[in-house]
Design an enzyme around this catalytic site. Structure first.
Site, mmCIF file in Angstrom:
data_model
loop_
_atom_site.group_PDB
_atom_site.id
_atom_site.type_symbol
_atom_site.label_atom_id
_atom_site.label_comp_id
_atom_site.label_asym_id
_atom_site.label_seq_id
_atom_site.Cartn_x
_atom_site.Cartn_y
_atom_site.Cartn_z
ATOM 1 C CE LYS A 11 -4.001 -2.244 2.213
ATOM 2 N NZ LYS A 11 -5.022 -2.153 3.305
ATOM 3 C CE1 TYR A 51 -9.482 -3.326 0.438
ATOM 4 C CE2 TYR A 51 -8.496 -1.417 -0.629
ATOM 5 C CZ TYR A 51 -8.365 -2.553 0.157
ATOM 6 O OH TYR A 51 -7.140 -2.908 0.662
ATOM 7 C CG PHE A 59 -13.603 1.253 6.931
ATOM 8 C CD1 PHE A 59 -13.118 0.675 5.760
ATOM 9 C CD2 PHE A 59 -14.315 0.442 7.814
ATOM 10 C CE1 PHE A 59 -13.348 -0.665 5.469
ATOM 11 C CE2 PHE A 59 -14.539 -0.898 7.532
ATOM 12 C CZ PHE A 59 -14.050 -1.446 6.349
ATOM 13 C CB THR A 93 -7.242 -5.698 9.858
ATOM 14 O OG1 THR A 93 -7.693 -6.902 9.233
ATOM 15 C CG2 THR A 93 -7.634 -4.505 9.016
ATOM 16 N NE ARG A 104 -2.415 -5.453 7.199
ATOM 17 C CZ ARG A 104 -3.514 -6.063 6.788
ATOM 18 N NH1 ARG A 104 -3.996 -7.105 7.450
ATOM 19 N NH2 ARG A 104 -4.145 -5.652 5.697
ATOM 20 C CG HIS A 117 -5.287 -6.406 -0.276
ATOM 21 N ND1 HIS A 117 -6.484 -6.572 0.355
ATOM 22 C CD2 HIS A 117 -5.287 -7.263 -1.334
ATOM 23 C CE1 HIS A 117 -7.196 -7.494 -0.312
ATOM 24 N NE2 HIS A 117 -6.485 -7.910 -1.347
ATOM 25 C CD GLU A 128 -8.707 -9.444 -3.542
ATOM 26 O OE1 GLU A 128 -7.538 -9.798 -3.263
ATOM 27 O OE2 GLU A 128 -9.551 -9.144 -2.679
#
Ligand code: RTP
Ligand code: MG
Length: 143
Positions: A11, A51, A59, A93, A104, A117, A128
């Site tokens: 990201k 998404y 969000f 997450t 993360r 992701h 995807e």
């Protein structure tokens, strides 16, 4: 266990933080092979469509805004049990909940800017991967 493919996105926060190579190393150390890769700067339509399942969530607008804030690196990863393995090395997450040593935990700053992701199921992975790559852009490494 099945040989699988899954979609990864590094990201904008992780690209801006110069962490592309470090995150690719995590994939390779886990035995996941990078079989397709491209850098893209997503627009609202492409990020919003990706998404779409979250379109009604509170969000969503912030998520699309973040995902369009800078370039991302989109990759296809291949290996045994690749979908679950990738989710495992990504971590939870919310980086505050992510296990020690996960991507993360080490590279994300918040639930909104969480570095990576990964597809969450075989169905998501198929959808995807085809959202970002044509068949001839994925280079088979298992024969
Ligand atoms: P991703 O799709 O990005 O791999 O993340 P994920 O499966 O772990 O989480 P998901 O539920 O699919 O949510 C997608 C992204 O939306 C943001 N989010 N914010 N504030 C919140 O409660 C919240 N929940 C989700 C996160 O940035 C998450 O990666
Ligand atoms: Mg998700």
């Amino acid at each position: 266990m099945a040989n699988e493919r899954t979609l990864s996105i590094i990201k904008p926060d992780a690209v801006a933080g110069n962490n592309i190579g470090a995150i690719y190393s995590r994939f390779e150390e886990a035995g996941l092979k990078i079989v397709a890769a491209k850098m893209l700067h997503l627009d609202d339509k492409k990020a919003g469509g990706f998404y779409a399942e979250h379109a009604e969530r509170p969000f969503y607008n912030a998520l699309v805004s973040f995902m369009t804030s800078g370039p991302v690196v989109v990759s296809v990863l291949e290996g045994e049990n690749a979908i679950a393995k990738h989710r495992e090395i990504m971590g939870a997450t919310n980086p505050a909940d992510a296990a020690e040593g996960t991507i993360r935990a080490d590279f994300a700053s918040s639930i909104d800017e969480n570095a990576v992701h990964g597809s969450d199921s075989a169905e998501s992975a198929a959808r995807e991967i085809s959202y970002f790559f044509n068949d001839d852009e994925v280079c088979a490494r298992t024969r």
